[in-house]
Structures are given as C-alpha cells and as structure tokens.
Design a protein around this motif. Structure first.
Motif, PDB file in Angstrom:
ATOM      1  N   GLU A 392       0.847  -1.204   0.000  1.00  0.00           N
ATOM      2  CA  GLU A 392       0.000   0.000   0.000  1.00  0.00           C
ATOM      3  C   GLU A 392       0.877   1.246   0.000  1.00  0.00           C
ATOM      4  OE1 GLU A 392      -2.488   0.690   3.482  1.00  0.00           O
ATOM      5  OE2 GLU A 392      -4.144   1.219   2.138  1.00  0.00           O
ATOM      6  N   LYS A 393       1.897   1.232   0.888  1.00  0.00           N
ATOM      7  CA  LYS A 393       2.796   2.397   0.972  1.00  0.00           C
ATOM      8  C   LYS A 393       3.510   2.630  -0.356  1.00  0.00           C
ATOM      9  CE  LYS A 393       3.621   2.510   5.888  1.00  0.00           C
ATOM     10  NZ  LYS A 393       3.944   1.325   6.666  1.00  0.00           N
ATOM     11  N   ALA A 394       3.846   1.511  -1.041  1.00  0.00           N
ATOM     12  CA  ALA A 394       4.573   1.640  -2.309  1.00  0.00           C
ATOM     13  C   ALA A 394       3.634   1.931  -3.475  1.00  0.00           C
ATOM     14  CB  ALA A 394       5.353   0.355  -2.571  1.00  0.00           C
ATOM     15  N   GLY A 395       2.345   2.061  -3.205  1.00  0.00           N
ATOM     16  CA  GLY A 395       1.360   2.339  -4.259  1.00  0.00           C
ATOM     17  C   GLY A 395       1.227   1.198  -5.255  1.00  0.00           C
ATOM     18  N   ARG A 396       1.489  -0.028  -4.796  1.00  0.00           N
ATOM     19  CA  ARG A 396       1.474  -1.156  -5.741  1.00  0.00           C
ATOM     20  C   ARG A 396       0.172  -1.954  -5.710  1.00  0.00           C
ATOM     21  NH1 ARG A 396       6.683  -4.563  -4.631  1.00  0.00           N
ATOM     22  NH2 ARG A 396       5.649  -5.911  -6.150  1.00  0.00           N
ATOM     23  N   LEU A 397      -0.776  -1.547  -4.874  1.00  0.00           N
ATOM     24  CA  LEU A 397      -2.019  -2.331  -4.795  1.00  0.00           C
ATOM     25  C   LEU A 397      -2.918  -1.983  -5.981  1.00  0.00           C
ATOM     26  CD1 LEU A 397      -2.902  -2.257  -1.002  1.00  0.00           C
ATOM     27  CD2 LEU A 397      -2.117  -4.206  -2.344  1.00  0.00           C
ATOM     28  N   HIS A 398      -3.111  -2.953  -6.820  1.00  0.00           N
ATOM     29  CA  HIS A 398      -3.896  -2.766  -8.026  1.00  0.00           C
ATOM     30  C   HIS A 398      -5.388  -2.766  -7.673  1.00  0.00           C
ATOM     31  CE1 HIS A 398      -4.143  -3.033 -12.337  1.00  0.00           C
ATOM     32  NE2 HIS A 398      -5.005  -4.023 -12.262  1.00  0.00           N
ATOM     33  N   ARG A 399      -5.762  -3.688  -6.773  1.00  0.00           N
ATOM     34  CA  ARG A 399      -7.150  -3.782  -6.289  1.00  0.00           C
ATOM     35  C   ARG A 399      -7.082  -3.833  -4.768  1.00  0.00           C
ATOM     36  NH1 ARG A 399      -9.669  -8.762  -7.826  1.00  0.00           N
ATOM     37  NH2 ARG A 399      -7.613  -9.679  -8.017  1.00  0.00           N
ATOM     38  N   PRO A 400      -7.075  -2.675  -4.106  1.00  0.00           N
ATOM     39  CA  PRO A 400      -6.857  -2.665  -2.653  1.00  0.00           C
ATOM     40  C   PRO A 400      -7.923  -3.442  -1.871  1.00  0.00           C
ATOM     41  CG  PRO A 400      -7.096  -0.425  -3.545  1.00  0.00           C
ATOM     42  CD  PRO A 400      -7.241  -1.361  -4.693  1.00  0.00           C
ATOM     43  N   LYS A 401      -9.128  -3.548  -2.409  1.00  0.00           N
ATOM     44  CA  LYS A 401     -10.169  -4.333  -1.726  1.00  0.00           C
ATOM     45  C   LYS A 401     -10.482  -5.553  -2.584  1.00  0.00           C
ATOM     46  CE  LYS A 401     -12.188  -1.197   1.452  1.00  0.00           C
ATOM     47  NZ  LYS A 401     -13.320  -1.132   2.354  1.00  0.00           N
ATOM     48  N   HIS A 402      -9.441  -6.306  -2.905  1.00  0.00           N
ATOM     49  CA  HIS A 402      -9.584  -7.424  -3.842  1.00  0.00           C
ATOM     50  C   HIS A 402     -10.642  -8.425  -3.407  1.00  0.00           C
ATOM     51  CE1 HIS A 402      -6.952  -9.868  -1.134  1.00  0.00           C
ATOM     52  NE2 HIS A 402      -6.315  -8.726  -0.947  1.00  0.00           N
ATOM     53  N   TRP A 403     -10.874  -8.543  -2.107  1.00  0.00           N
ATOM     54  CA  TRP A 403     -11.831  -9.536  -1.604  1.00  0.00           C
ATOM     55  C   TRP A 403     -13.279  -9.214  -2.004  1.00  0.00           C
ATOM     56  CZ3 TRP A 403      -8.447  -6.606   1.230  1.00  0.00           C
ATOM     57  CH2 TRP A 403      -8.976  -5.501   1.899  1.00  0.00           C
ATOM     58  N   LEU A 404     -13.530  -7.939  -2.314  1.00  0.00           N
ATOM     59  CA  LEU A 404     -14.902  -7.580  -2.686  1.00  0.00           C
ATOM     60  C   LEU A 404     -15.156  -7.826  -4.175  1.00  0.00           C
ATOM     61  CD1 LEU A 404     -15.469  -4.337  -0.587  1.00  0.00           C
ATOM     62  CD2 LEU A 404     -16.118  -6.695  -0.050  1.00  0.00           C
TER      63      LEU A 404
END
Ligand code: B12
Ligand code: SF4
Length: 517
Positions: A392-404
């Motif tokens: 998250e800090k590195a801005g690498r989350l493509h889908r931060p709420k992937h579980w939804l």
C-alpha cells in the motif's frame, strides 16, 4: 433461542473438512440455547433457501465466519438474512481485520448487526446472551491487558467438543450410494471424515504475508496432552462404531513450533493407543529432526503440509521467511518419504524476484524430490498483514479491496518482475504439469517400494488435489479424470486385488504374484 452457525462455501471446491470454529462455538454456547450448523461447502443452499430455513426454524441469531477469500459471499448471505429481519453476527479473521467494512462504517453497506473481534472463545456467551435479550452490541472484543493487548484464551481447560454424538452426516466424504458397500471393506470405509483438531494456537515467525502472528499473537498456547488424547480416543471409538474412517487435521499453524512439546504429545498418543491417520502443518526447518519424524510416523502422521513458498532464497528473504531454506527441501521430503509420509508442498508465485519461467523452474526442482502434492497460489496481500502495508505504501495495490471483487488466481498487486497475467499463466502451468496423467503415473512409480495402501492413497490424493485448481465437481469431470489416469488406476487395482487374494489364500499356502507399479 435457536442459533445457526453458517460457513459460506468457497465457490471453487467442496471443502474436504468442516471448520473448527463452528464446533467450538457450539460447544461454548450456554446449554439453554440450541445450535444448528450448516457449512455451505457440504450442504449447498441458495440465499432464499437459507432465509426460508431460518424463518421456518425460528432462528434468533445467525453467526457467520469467513476468511477474506470467502467474505464477499458471506456478506451476500448476511444481507439477505438481515433484510428478512434476522440478526447476524460475523466473526473470524476478515471482520477482525476490517470491522468497519462489516458494520458499514467505511461508507459501504452494512452487513452485520454485530462483529466478534479476535478469538471469540470468551466473548461468544455474551453475544448469545445479549442476542437472546434483544441487546446485541455492535462490537465484541476480548478483554485487554495493561498494555492494551487482547487477553488470549489459555486453551486449558479446552472445551469438550462432543464428536461422539455430533451429527456429522453433511461432512462425510463417501457419497451416500457407496456407504453400504464401502463399510464392508477392511476396517470399514462406510463413512470418511476429516476432523479438525487444534493442539495449540499462535506462531511467532511473523512471515510477511501471513495473518496468524497478528491474529493469534506470537506467544503460543497449548492444550494439555491429556485433553488432546481424550479427544482422539473419542474419535477413534466413533470411527469403529460407525464402520468408517476418521482422519485428523491438526490445524495448528506449525504443529512442531515447540519440538519438545510435540515429541511429548506424540509419545503420549502412542502410549495411549490413540493413533488415527493425521495431517498437520509443519515448517521445513523443524523436520530435519529424525527422532521427531520417527514419532510422526509412529503416531499416525501421513501427510505434512509444508509452506515452502519459493525455491528462490531472495524471495524467502523478501517475505521474512529465511528460517525455511529451499536448499534443505529435498532432504526433508526424502526423510519423510522413507517413513511413508508425504508432503503437501505449498508454493507462492508472483513474489518480487519471480520472473517468467518460475513455474517450470519450480516444478522441475519439485520433480527431483520424493513425490508429494504440490499446491500453487499467488502472493496475496491480506488486510492487516505487513505485506499489505508495504504494498500500500509503495502504491502497488492494483485492487486494494480485492476480496470484494474476488477473482481466482488474479493477483491484486503488480509483481515487480512479471505482469499479473504472466503470474496467472505461471500458476496454470505449474498445476497442469504437476497433475498431468503422465506426472501422476511417474509419481506413483517413484514410490513403487512403498506399501500398496500408501500408493493407493497417494494416487487418490493426487486426483483430489488437482481439484483445488481445476473444477471437477460434476460426474463427467470425474469420469474424464479417471479415464485419463487409467494406467496407474488399473495397475494399482490389479496389484491391490492380488494382495487381498493372497491375504485370503495365505492360510492355504497358495500365493499369486503380480507386477508392482
Ligand atoms: C484449517 C485451515 C484451512 C483449511 C480449510 C478451513 C477448514 N476447513 O478448517 C484449508 C487447508 C483448506 C485452508 C485453506 C485456505 N486457507 Co486457511 N487456514 C486454516 C487454519 C490453519 C486453521 C483454521 C482454524 O480452524 N483455526 C482455529 C479456529 C479456532 O480459529 P478461527 O477459525 O479463527 O476461529 C476463532 C475466531 O476467529 C472466531 N470466529 C471464527 N469464525 C467466527 C464466526 C462467528 C460468528 C464468531 C462469533 C466468531 C468466529 O472464533 C473462533 C474461536 O476463537 C487458519 C490459521 C489459523 N490458525 O486459524 C488458516 C487461515 C484461516 N487460512 C487462510 C488462508 C489465506 C487460506 C487460503 C485462502 C489459502 C490459499 N491461498 O489458498 C485457503 C482458502 C480456503 C478455501 N479455498 O476454502 C488465512 C486466512 C486469512 C484471512 N484474512 O482470511 C489463515 C488465517 C492462515 C494465514 N496464513 O493467514 N485453510
Ligand atoms: S510460519 Fe506459517 S503460521 Fe507462522 S507466520 Fe509463517 S506462514 Fe504464518
């Protein structure tokens, strides 16, 4: 009050084992309340059917547990129940990590009337009492110590789960039409259950992608040996009485985390004649101990799940798992195989040092070891893990709420040296090659000196494990699978029949011979 404890289905496979939390909370429910258990993996029900069931049964509270992987399905079920006016409490790792999401405090829809944070052993009775009195609160959490940390249940004493009387019908892995003929085989195979038992909680290792150290804490708590053995003996008696088989999954995250304690437990299991076939998770670094591996074999250990993650030490360092050394994996598996114990080896693709071709490199290496059951996943940032925070800090989350927006085998972040699509292809390649009919035949041949029952269970396990990745729920999928794998199936059947006939003819001194596989 009538309570329903519900576990949503995982959407891919029919789980081979029920979830412990349901039995545990049932055992901890004050006696004046009745508890019904439904696992969506074993007993498929649409949301409408479930609501109707709750209405007909006059259910006053539904408890839903879910891992992140299943939480979107859990929310849908919870929404339908709440719309019908039924109170819902949710618990388990995901809502502990994201309580605001379940309670609709993050701007989204509210899914639960209440959430139970962390281990609920000591809060469950309060939830039940409040629900019965119509005073359900929003959040239940364990008491905290002076430093503000959750006070964890000691596991001594441990709740009595009445396995000897519980209705386990929905969890038998033997289809109904086969139950009668199978009960006549050997010690009886009329029913087959895999039962979860815990002997301890907590893991101090803190691997970057794992939620366990954060959720259960780094201090480990164990049940007494007596309490575990008493539970095993009751299960053993039930298996005998039902002319069925029960295998145990010790669900501790690392059963050998304290080797001295495990050795003492296994010695006591052997002394009490409480052996049942068992499976457990143990990290590779703890399996170099010959005395321990001997005790595992003598106490009924059959399969060990090992989180190997990667054959690349740089990846292991990235995820804080340097205690597990890829260079030692072959020796560990060979040591287990010498005792007819096989490993379920778990690998993760999409790690930061992975490049295209990782599947072929990994599977090539795996094929040089004693055969096991490899499983392949992808690096997944579960909420509240150090991995999630780093990405998250590195801005690498493509889908931060992937579980939804759950998508099987599609990564939620960008790996450094390959694309998300490439990671998906690598995962497919690894599964395809590892469970091809050719590889299955090769694996069975590689253990040709093992007893026939070990080889049969190895092959059966291979056919089932393939299903973790490739959908094989329908009859046609199974027929195709059996036809594709007819070579080892026919060879083992022939040898098995010969062995069985020889056992019967032994008394008459007439032995038949057959080639081995
Ligand atoms: C056994 C197990 C499995 C089994 C299946 C589950 C089963 N049938 O039991 C298998 C091996 C199949 C499995 C698979 C996976 N697993 Co798993 N599994 C576990 C394990 C080791 C034990 C679960 C357990 O029984 N714990 C003991 C019980 C007592 O604890 P508990 O379930 O948390 O319940 C307590 C509280 O949470 C709470 N609670 C739980 N539910 C509810 C519900 C209500 C209403 C209330 C009030 C309270 C409550 O009360 C309980 C008592 O205190 C846990 C790790 C762990 N130690 O928990 C990982 C764990 C649950 N698995 C995990 C993961 C990621 C997976 C996989 C997605 C891995 C993968 N990449 O494929 C798969 C997906 C599963 C699938 N496809 O269905 C993660 C989940 C993280 C998360 N945030 O969701 C965990 C925590 C391990 C980890 N490394 O982080 N798993
Ligand atoms: S050893 Fe296993 S349970 Fe412990 S932190 Fe690492 S992955 Fe999690």
């Amino acid at each position: 009050m009538k309570i329903l404890l519900y576990n949503p289905d995982n959407g891919i496979t029919r789980n081979f084992m029920p979830h412990l939390w349901m039995f545990l909370l049932q055992a901890l429910t004050p006696k004046e309340h009745e508890v019904i258990l439904i696992d969506g993996n074993a007993k498929a029900m649409s949301r409408e059917e479930l609501v109707k069931f709750c209405k007909t049964e006059n259910i006053g509270l539904v408890g839903i547990g879910a891992m992140t992987r299943m939480v979107a399905r859990a929310y849908l079920v919870a929404d339908s129940l709440r719309e019908a006016g039924i109170k819902v409490v949710m618990g388990g790792p995901h809502v502990t990590e994201c309580p605001d999401e379940a309670l609709g405090k993050d701007g989204g829809k509210r899914h639960a009337d209440a959430v139970a944070l962390g281990e609920a052993d000591e809060t469950w009775h309060l939830i039940v009492e409040d629900a019965a009195n119509g005073t359900l609160k929003e959040i239940y959490q364990p008491k905290v110590d002076a430093k503000g940390n959750d006070i964890k249940p000691s596991l001594q004493p441990y709740p009595h789960i009445p396995w000897e009387t519980l209705d386990l019908e929905q969890f038998s892995l033997v289809p109904k039409f086969l139950q009668k003929p199978m009960s006549k085989l050997g010690a009886g195979w009329g029913k087959f259950f895999v039962v979860p038992i815990e002997t301890g909680r907590g893991c101090p290792y803190g691997c970057e992608f794992c939620t366990v150290t954060g959720f259960f804490g780094d201090s480990i708590r164990f049940r007494s040996n007596e309490s575990v053995i008493e539970e095993l003996l009751r299960l053993k008696a039930r298996a005998k009485q039902e002319k069925g088989q029960i295998a145990v999954f010790f669900i501790d995250d690392n059963l050998a985390i304290n080797k001295k304690r495990l050795k003492s437990l296994l010695r006591d299991v052997i002394a009490a004649d409480a052996q049942l076939p068992w499976v457990a998770q143990i990290s590779a670094n703890l399996l170099a101990d010959e005395e321990l591996v001997d005790l595992i074999a003598d106490s009924g250990g059959k399969w060990i799940f090992i989180g190997m993650e990667s054959i690349d030490p740089a990846n292991m360092a990235d995820v804080n798992k340097t205690f597990s050394k890829p260079a030692n994996y072959k020796d560990v598996l060979d040591g287990l195989a010498r005792r007819n114990i096989y490993a379920i080896t778990s690998f993760i693709f999409g790690m930061d040092n992975d490049t295209v071709g990782v599947a072929s490199r990994t599977v090539g290496e795996i094929e040089s070891w004693s055969p096991g059951l490899p499983v392949f996943g992808q690096l997944t940032p579960f909420p509240s893990t150090p991995l999630y925070d780093r990405l998250e800090k590195a801005g690498r989350l493509h889908r931060p709420k992937h579980w939804l927006e759950f998508a099987p085998f599609v990564m939620a972040h960008n790996p450094l040296k390959m694309t998300i699509d490439e990671a998906k292809d690598e995962t497919f390649n690894a599964w395809s090659r590892s469970y091809s009919p050719e590889r299955n035949w090769e694996a069975i041949n590689a253990i040709k000196d093992s007893p026939i029952d070990v080889r049969i269970s190895h092959l059966v396990a291979r056919l089932f494990f393939r299903g973790v990745y490739f959908p094989q729920m329908g009859k046609m999928a199974w027929i195709k699978l059996l036809l594709d794998n007819r070579k080892p199936i026919l060879a083992l059947t022939k040898e098995g029949l010969t062995t069985w006939r020889n056992a019967r003819k032994k008394s008459r001194g007439k032995i038949v011979t057959s080639p081995t596989v």
